[in-house]
Write a protein that holds these residues in place. Structure first.
Motif, mmCIF file in Angstrom:
data_model
loop_
_atom_site.group_PDB
_atom_site.id
_atom_site.type_symbol
_atom_site.label_atom_id
_atom_site.label_comp_id
_atom_site.label_asym_id
_atom_site.label_seq_id
_atom_site.Cartn_x
_atom_site.Cartn_y
_atom_site.Cartn_z
ATOM 1 N N ARG A 174 38.105 41.330 47.314
ATOM 2 C CA ARG A 174 39.462 41.617 46.848
ATOM 3 C C ARG A 174 39.730 40.945 45.512
ATOM 4 N NH1 ARG A 174 41.108 40.579 51.946
ATOM 5 N NH2 ARG A 174 42.139 38.655 51.346
ATOM 6 N N LYS A 175 39.302 39.710 45.377
ATOM 7 C CA LYS A 175 39.505 38.995 44.110
ATOM 8 C C LYS A 175 38.762 39.678 42.967
ATOM 9 C CE LYS A 175 40.268 34.478 46.278
ATOM 10 N NZ LYS A 175 39.712 33.119 46.502
ATOM 11 N N ALA A 176 37.528 40.090 43.248
ATOM 12 C CA ALA A 176 36.736 40.776 42.219
ATOM 13 C C ALA A 176 37.401 42.082 41.788
ATOM 14 C CB ALA A 176 35.325 41.052 42.730
ATOM 15 N N LEU A 177 37.971 42.804 42.761
ATOM 16 C CA LEU A 177 38.623 44.073 42.440
ATOM 17 C C LEU A 177 39.913 43.857 41.653
ATOM 18 C CD1 LEU A 177 38.067 46.046 45.773
ATOM 19 C CD2 LEU A 177 36.840 46.303 43.614
ATOM 20 N N SER A 232 46.644 31.449 42.771
ATOM 21 C CA SER A 232 45.366 32.151 42.911
ATOM 22 C C SER A 232 45.355 33.445 42.107
ATOM 23 C CB SER A 232 45.082 32.446 44.385
ATOM 24 O OG SER A 232 46.117 33.248 44.934
ATOM 25 N N PHE A 233 46.503 34.141 42.085
ATOM 26 C CA PHE A 233 46.578 35.383 41.304
ATOM 27 C C PHE A 233 46.513 35.095 39.803
ATOM 28 C CE2 PHE A 233 48.591 36.791 45.301
ATOM 29 C CZ PHE A 233 47.801 37.908 45.565
ATOM 30 N N ALA A 286 40.240 37.823 34.181
ATOM 31 C CA ALA A 286 40.282 39.185 33.616
ATOM 32 C C ALA A 286 40.483 39.141 32.108
ATOM 33 C CB ALA A 286 41.396 39.993 34.277
ATOM 34 N N ILE A 287 41.342 38.236 31.629
ATOM 35 C CA ILE A 287 41.580 38.089 30.185
ATOM 36 C C ILE A 287 40.292 37.695 29.477
ATOM 37 C CG2 ILE A 287 42.779 36.702 28.444
ATOM 38 C CD1 ILE A 287 45.139 36.517 30.433
#
Length: 796
Positions: free
Chosen positions: A423-426, A724-725, A732-733
């Motif tokens: 989920r984190k990777a996605l 965490s988000f 991602a940045i």
């Protein structure tokens, strides 16, 4: 059994309405975006496909050398069409076309400015435009015939049938309408009126000249598979016909090729194209965006399904306990995924129906909803259903069905760490895609603003250009001189002038003999023809010397102006009085002035050497209007003067700043569409993040209740759930920045005048993405933090 799967799926969807709504909305928006992009791409890739035997139609292209610089062009030699037809067995028919630009074509009732083309009598045998009226075999046989499009025939005569045999006047000659065609859509060939090439001896001679290029050759093969055989013979044709007749030292054809007509529209690399030209790069860009949007929508489904796995675990355990096999559970979860996808497709089609008019306006296309009824569109939508159904439902189905009954029925059963890592990777992937698109949008916007702010070297505001109709050389010369004089008498007009072409249009290119190191050397140079007041009207500055003067009679025949780029190219530190002449001129002219470099071409090109010739009787009338003048009143006054000299022709005018900006219309359209789809990707990603954060908060309900009882503040709870988000968005940045920089740097290389991608673009984009993500998550975090801890700590 299948019915039971669908029935159970429907019950699960209706029982978890919030979860289903988030998935359906996200998928529907993503699928609608994909369908719109697909319709646009299908339209762009369908150019010239509507011609019968389109697979056998080809265009001849030429490799050229201009002063040693290699160029690929759409031009070809005039005699090539006849030579190919007579000497090469692969060629069924060939034709030669000349595009003469916009000019006036007049009936007894009215005059219109239309696109004029000259073609030989084979034109409609090679390019089978559908005839609404007339005979294609004989339409161009008579030297004074003309073929119109159906739309143009209606404007002149009311209908196609009534147009046949009617007279039209072009450059003081009368032509009879012998045919009316319907224009195949879409096509790179934009034709209004076709005249026989052999009516005019000034252009017919090109059919016998291997020494020059200036038109377009199209051919039809007997069989499509013969293209390779013909290609292998083109070097022999070049060596036998073109090479021995090469007479221009600065410009030379170096080889030939043939191109499928269906590839003509999207080949932006060919210089001197005919008709409309698209950009294959944008096809790739929007294709990638479509995949990105669909991927983000599918990721939302996967994340939400796996996040809910704790709730579904007991369902799985109970089913397995009473005998359900894993394959049956997989089918159940896939059925649920496909049902959600099908509902989303129905919603997506409704969105497409509503949005299509706006989309057509943005893309300047006319894509009809009937496209959706086409088999290939149906197959595309079916492909989306299968892709999204399996991709979005496949992993959750395999994951959830793999629970062991004993573990699944435990009260504290929770998803494993591997599932959480996925989920984190996605989430990282979603925001990486979103950030790349945001950065791309910002860079494109900044580049468009830069093009508007570039110092062009001339003043484009307050300048009105009027197309002068062709009415014969002598009359045109006399009328243009009187027109400029009387326009200048209007109090709102500061200057009048004339020029062969407007800034931003392709300049003419010819051989000149130039004095270099005391010798006359032939160079191929761009040149434009202007009148005496052009430099003053356009606000072009002089670097040295003077401009043209009516008081000096030798200026018209013995003088040239050049730009600074030409002086540098020729190695002239002092350009005044240097000699320049056309190869056939008996008299040598001298340089009387050097103008500062100005952008006489598009900003996609750097400033090249230019010769400014004094030719005051051609092209367009230019007027500079005083800044304080009332524009509507000025145009009305200009029209009165115009009708005095050209009563049978409308005043076909345009504003110079608007025509110059029109060159970047493709980039501006891309920016608008890019922006809309970028916003959609962020909305879809945040929709998934919203649902995901809701389930994360729900999973930690008791933990939050305990923390509140022990004294934790609302801000501490929000920070706990958002941290965490925030880390995922930060990753991602870091991933998105180098990818976005590389992609946009490649795109910027299409411009001679381009921005440097500043560091602040990445910082502000990253902060914006972080803010949007945290705002989305914080809503759910605050909702959880403000909830009653007593309810959170109740036992089940």
């Amino acid at each position: 059994m299948t019915k039971n799967y669908w029935l159970t799926s429907w019950r699960n969807i209706t029982r978890n309405r919030a979860h289903a709504a988030i998935n359906i909305i996200g998928l529907a928006v993503g699928i609608a975006s994909c369908i719109l992009i697909y319709l646009f791409l299908q339209h762009e890739l369908s150019y010239d496909q509507s011609f019968s035997d389109a697979d056998r139609l080809y265009r001849v292209t030429s490799d050229m050398s201009l002063n040693g610089q290699a160029k690929k062009t759409a031009l070809s030699h005039g005699p090539m069409a006849q030579t190919l037809t007579e000497e090469y067995p692969e060629v069924e028919q060939a034709t030669f076309l000349l595009q003469m630009g916009q000019n006036s074509l007049r009936s007894n009732e009215n005059a219109l400015t239309v696109g004029i083309s000259y073609a030989d009598s084979n034109f409609f045998k090679v390019l089978p435009f559908p005839f609404v009226a007339g005979d294609p075999a004989s339409a161009l046989q008579n030297p004074f015939s003309v073929v119109l499009t159906e739309a143009l025939a209606r404007k002149y005569f009311g209908s196609a049938d009534s147009a046949l045999g009617k007279p039209l006047t072009y450059i003081a000659r009368t032509f009879l309408v012998t045919g009316v065609i319907s224009h195949p859509q879409p096509s790179h060939l934009q034709i209004d009126a076709v005249l026989p090439l052999h009516y005019d001896t000034n252009t017919e001679y090109m059919l016998n000249q291997w020494q020059m290029v200036g038109g377009y050759t199209y051919l039809k093969l007997f069989k499509a598979e013969q293209a390779g055989a013909l290609m292998s013979k083109l070097p022999e044709l070049y060596n036998r016909k073109a090479k021995p007749n090469q007479q221009m030292d600065g410009i030379a054809v170096t080889g030939y090729s043939i191109q499928p007509i269906t590839d003509a529209y999207l080949d932006k690399d060919l210089e001197y194209p005919v008709g409309e030209v698209g950009n294959i790069t944008y096809i790739y860009i929007f294709g990638v965006i479509a995949v990105f949007i669909l991927l983000i929508a599918a990721i939302n489904y996967i994340n939400l399904a796996t996040a809910r796995s704790a709730k579904r675990s007991k369902e799985v355990g109970l089913r397995k306990t009473i005998g359900a096999s894993r394959s049956q559970l997989v089918k159940q979860f896939l059925a649920e995924s496909f049902m959600l996808t099908l509902i989303a497709v129905v919603v997506a089609l409704a969105i497409v129906e509503l949005i299509l008019p706006l989309f057509n306006s943005l893309t300047e296309r006319n894509i009809d909803t009937i496209f959706i009824l086409k088999p290939e569109v149906g197959l595309f939508i079916l492909g989306i259903v299968i892709f999204v159904g399996f991709m979005a439902g496949g992993y959750p189905a395999l994951y959830l069905s793999g629970y062991k009954p004993v573990e699944a029925l435990k009260a504290n059963a929770t998803p494993n760490s591997g599932n959480a890592r996925l989920r984190k990777a996605l989430v990282v992937l979603q925001f990486t895609i979103s950030l790349i698109l945001i950065i791309g949008t910002v860079v494109v916007f900044n580049q468009m603003q830069h093009l508007k702010d570039v110092n062009l070297g001339f003043q484009k505001e307050q300048v009105i250009s009027v197309k002068i109709p062709s009415i014969g050389w002598v009359k045109q010369k006399e009328k243009l001189a009187l027109l400029k004089k009387e326009m200048l008498e209007l109090p709102q007009i500061a200057y009048t002038s004339s020029a062969q072409q407007l800034p931003g249009e392709d300049a003419l290119t010819s051989d000149f003999q130039v004095e270099i190191n005391h010798k006359m050397v032939t160079r191929t140079i761009n040149h434009i023809g202007v009148d005496y007041s052009y430099i003053d009207l356009m606000g072009i500055k002089l670097a040295e010397g003077r401009g043209y003067s009516r008081e000096i009679r030798t200026d018209e025949t013995h003088s040239y102006l050049i730009n600074e780029a030409a002086a540098r190219e020729f190695g002239w530190t002092d350009a005044l009085d240097k000699r320049i002449k056309l190869p056939d001129d008996t008299l040598t002219s001298k340089v009387i002035g050097v103008v500062k470099d100005f952008n006489y071409k598009s900003l996609h090109s750097k400033i090249e050497p230019l010769i400014i010739r004094l030719e005051p009787h051609f092209g367009r009338l230019l007027t500079r209007v005083n800044a304080e003048a009332n524009l509507s009143a000025t145009l009305a006054d200009m029209d009165k003067v115009w009708k005095k000299h050209f009563p049978e022709f409308p005043m076909d005018y345009q504003f110079l700043d608007e025509s110059f900006q029109q060159q970047y219309r493709a980039e501006e359209k891309m920016l608008v569409i890019f922006t809309y789809f970028t916003i959609l990707t962020i909305v879809i990603a945040c929709l998934g993040l919203f649902g995901l954060s809701a389930y994360m908060a729900e999973q930690r309900t008791k933990e939050i209740g305990i923390r509140i009882v022990l004294g934790s503040s609302v801000s501490e709870i929000v920070l706990l759930l958002s941290r965490s988000f925030a880390l995922l968005v930060l990753i991602a940045i870091i991933v998105a920045i180098p990818i976005a920089w590389y992609s946009m740097d490649k795109w910027l290389q299409n411009f001679a005048y381009r921005i440097e991608i500043s560091w602040w673009v990445f910082v502000t984009t990253g902060l914006a993405a972080m803010t949007i993500a945290l705002a989305t998550v914080s809503y759910q975090a605050m909702k959880a933090a403000l909830a009653d801890p007593i309810k959170a700590l109740r036992t089940e």
